[in-house]
Scaffold this motif. Structure first.
Motif, PDB file in Angstrom:
ATOM      1  N   SER A 141      -9.180  55.475  -6.474  1.00 17.13           N
ATOM      2  CA  SER A 141      -7.819  56.013  -6.577  1.00 17.13           C
ATOM      3  C   SER A 141      -6.897  54.942  -7.150  1.00 17.13           C
ATOM      4  N   ASP A 172      -3.954  52.269 -14.995  1.00 15.84           N
ATOM      5  CA  ASP A 172      -2.500  52.345 -15.191  1.00 15.84           C
ATOM      6  C   ASP A 172      -1.970  51.114 -15.927  1.00 15.84           C
ATOM      7  N   GLY A 295     -11.043  60.868  -5.129  1.00 15.89           N
ATOM      8  CA  GLY A 295      -9.863  60.114  -5.553  1.00 15.89           C
ATOM      9  C   GLY A 295      -9.484  60.414  -6.996  1.00 15.89           C
ATOM     10  N   ALA A 299     -11.356  62.242 -11.422  1.00 15.08           N
ATOM     11  CA  ALA A 299     -11.047  63.301 -12.398  1.00 15.08           C
ATOM     12  C   ALA A 299     -11.518  62.895 -13.800  1.00 15.08           C
ATOM     13  N   ASN A 300     -11.875  61.636 -13.969  1.00 17.71           N
ATOM     14  CA  ASN A 300     -12.269  61.141 -15.294  1.00 17.71           C
ATOM     15  C   ASN A 300     -13.600  61.751 -15.736  1.00 17.71           C
ATOM     16  N   CYS A 323      -8.909  66.262  -6.972  1.00 19.75           N
ATOM     17  CA  CYS A 323      -9.194  64.822  -7.112  1.00 19.75           C
ATOM     18  C   CYS A 323      -7.943  64.001  -6.808  1.00 19.75           C
ATOM     19  N   ASP A 325      -3.894  63.453  -5.394  1.00 23.15           N
ATOM     20  CA  ASP A 325      -3.372  63.664  -4.044  1.00 23.15           C
ATOM     21  C   ASP A 325      -2.931  65.102  -3.790  1.00 23.15           C
TER      22      ASP A 325
HETATM   23  O1  KG4 Z   1      -5.849  59.573  -5.643  1.00 20.19           O
HETATM   24  P1  KG4 Z   1      -4.649  59.451  -6.468  1.00 20.19           P
HETATM   25  O2  KG4 Z   1      -3.987  60.707  -6.956  1.00 20.19           O
HETATM   26  O3  KG4 Z   1      -3.539  58.633  -5.746  1.00 20.19           O
HETATM   27  C1  KG4 Z   1      -3.840  57.523  -4.954  1.00 20.19           C
HETATM   28  O4  KG4 Z   1      -4.290  57.707  -3.811  1.00 20.19           O
HETATM   29  O5  KG4 Z   1      -3.675  56.403  -5.491  1.00 20.19           O
HETATM   30  O6  KG4 Z   1      -5.059  58.541  -7.726  1.00 20.19           O
HETATM   31  C2  KG4 Z   1      -4.132  58.230  -8.713  1.00 20.19           C
HETATM   32  C3  KG4 Z   1      -4.832  57.345  -9.728  1.00 20.19           C
HETATM   33  C4  KG4 Z   1      -3.892  56.808 -10.797  1.00 20.19           C
HETATM   34  O7  KG4 Z   1      -4.119  55.417 -10.925  1.00 20.19           O
HETATM   35  C5  KG4 Z   1      -4.292  57.559 -12.050  1.00 20.19           C
HETATM   36  O8  KG4 Z   1      -4.079  56.819 -13.233  1.00 20.19           O
HETATM   37  C6  KG4 Z   1      -5.769  57.796 -11.793  1.00 20.19           C
HETATM   38  O9  KG4 Z   1      -5.846  58.099 -10.422  1.00 20.19           O
HETATM   39  N1  KG4 Z   1      -6.307  58.918 -12.590  1.00 20.19           N
HETATM   40  C7  KG4 Z   1      -7.267  58.780 -13.527  1.00 20.19           C
HETATM   41  C8  KG4 Z   1      -7.445  60.067 -14.104  1.00 20.19           C
HETATM   42  N2  KG4 Z   1      -6.588  60.938 -13.484  1.00 20.19           N
HETATM   43  C9  KG4 Z   1      -5.909  60.208 -12.557  1.00 20.19           C
HETATM   44  N3  KG4 Z   1      -7.969  57.705 -13.924  1.00 20.19           N
HETATM   45  C10 KG4 Z   1      -8.868  57.885 -14.921  1.00 20.19           C
HETATM   46  N4  KG4 Z   1      -9.082  59.069 -15.538  1.00 20.19           N
HETATM   47  C11 KG4 Z   1      -8.388  60.179 -15.159  1.00 20.19           C
HETATM   48  N5  KG4 Z   1      -8.607  61.349 -15.776  1.00 20.19           N
END
Ligand code: KG4
Ligand code: ZN
Length: 356
Positions: A141, A172, A295, A299-300, A323, A325
């Motif tokens: 995440s 990020d 996490g 989603a990647n 995936c 939050d």
């Molecule tokens: O689980 P989450 O929604 O929130 C936390 O608990 O942190 O994860 C958010 C993170 C962010 O850093 C975002 O850039 C990443 O997940 N993220 C991805 C993708 N979609 C969201 N990273 C890589 N590929 C994606 N498609």
């Protein structure tokens, strides 16, 4: 039947859900703050907390209406109380306490990471998911990268974690370096579609003999490459924390000649290689029945595809909307805690650094 109202406000999504028996989603309302934080290039904690205050009541009401559930039908009220941003968590915890008190129902505090893992048990449009134990879960995440051996519900063993940046955090930060905006993960993934994953030879920290991760070397390697294309060399800390100046088309000014797609694709491949290798190694060493992904980074699509292609065990991942939050995962995790007899009092506190 056990019906739980769940609330999730650990970072920048205000979410409420009604979940039946830990698996059936009656409703799952998510109010995203992405458009607000985009202008800061990342989550601005105080703005996030204020925004939660503005939206939480409506989000909870919407979740109840969409679920066609009466307040009196609820068996418990669950809330994420950590890990996350203190000011954000506090809004959800206080809302949950108020509802639990008013309805005279039990309050259940849930770990956000546990929620991500248990999202693999939620029913969507396919068959009822029944992950087998022991399962090896990779949680990736914005704040965490952990390998967890799930012996059973509520029986977790953390095998490894990141020693520095989380996988999502490095997506990020690299997105910011490449001028791709926020949130970085989806932006890097989209840019990478047009690039060659072997264009740049980027480092993969394998940390032999452990199941830990490290992404700071990779981040610095991307920074050095980016600096080759910028006019003036910025101090690393400045470059990572500032937005490059933009043209009126939103393109970063000094970076117009930079092979953004190739850099994004090479970076994404390096992260995925390490995540896949370590997860497969852990699954073999601990003879896991299956591999679970969880996490935001799960989603990647490159990660999902390569994990499935390279693992010698079945791989399961939540649908994309579960995936990132959401409160349905909180309601799912809370169900197992409710069944195990967990009841929290009005002294339930937020724990920003809560571990599994
Ligand atoms: O689980 P989450 O929604 O929130 C936390 O608990 O942190 O994860 C958010 C993170 C962010 O850093 C975002 O850039 C990443 O997940 N993220 C991805 C993708 N979609 C969201 N990273 C890589 N590929 C994606 N498609
Ligand atoms: Zn999360």
């Amino acid at each position: 039947m056990t019906i739980i109202l769940a609330i999730e406000t650990s970072c920048d999504e205000t979410s409420a859900a009604v979940v039946e028996n830990g698996q059936t989603i009656r409703s799952n309302v998510v109010a995203s703050q992405i458009d607000i934080h985009r202008r800061y290039g990342g989550v601005f904690p105080e703005v996030a907390s204020r925004q939660h205050i503005l939206t939480i009541t409506t989000v909870i009401q919407d979740a109840m209406v969409q679920a066609r559930t009466q307040w009196n039908d609820l068996d418990a009220v669950a809330v994420t109380h950590g890990p996350g941003l203190a000011g954000s968590l506090l809004v959800g915890v206080n809302a949950a306490k108020g509802i639990a008190l008013a309805l005279n129902r039990p309050l259940i505090g849930v770990n956000h990471l546990e929620g991500h893992m248990v999202s693999n048990w939620l029913i969507t449009d396919g068959p009822v998911p029944t992950p087998k134990f022991p399962a090896l879960c990779l949680i990736v995440s914005g704040g965490h990268t952990e390998l967890v051996l799930v012996h059973d519900h509520l029986a977790y063993e953390v095998l490894g974690r990141t020693l520095d940046d989380a996988a999502g955090e490095v997506f990020d930060k690299v997105a910011r370096l490449l001028g791709l905006g926020y949130p970085g993960g989806p932006a890097v993934e989209q840019a990478a579609e047009r690039g060659k994953p072997d264009a740049f030879d980027l480092p993969r920290a394998r940390l032999r003999g452990t199941l830990d991760f490290s992404f700071s070397g990779l981040k610095t390697a991307v920074l050095r490459l980016v600096q080759r294309y910028t006019d003036k060399v910025q101090a690393p800390a400045d470059a990572l924390n500032s937005q490059p100046p933009c043209t009126n088309r939103g393109l970063p000014l000094p970076l117009l000649s930079m092979p953004i797609a190739d850099l994004a694709a090479s970076f994404q491949q390096a992260v995925v290689d390490v995540l896949v290798e370590k997860t497969c190694q852990a699954a073999e060493e601990h003879d896991a029945a299956e591999i679970l992904l969880a996490g935001g980074v799960s989603a990647n699509s490159l990660l999902r595809h390569q994990m499935t292609a390279r693992a010698r065990r079945p791989v399961r991942a939540p649908p994309l909307f579960l995936c990132t939050d959401n409160a349905a995962m909180t309601g799912a995790a809370a169900y197992y805690r409710f069944m195990a007899g967990q009841r929290d009092g009005m002294d339930l506190d937020v724990i920003p650094g809560l571990r599994l």
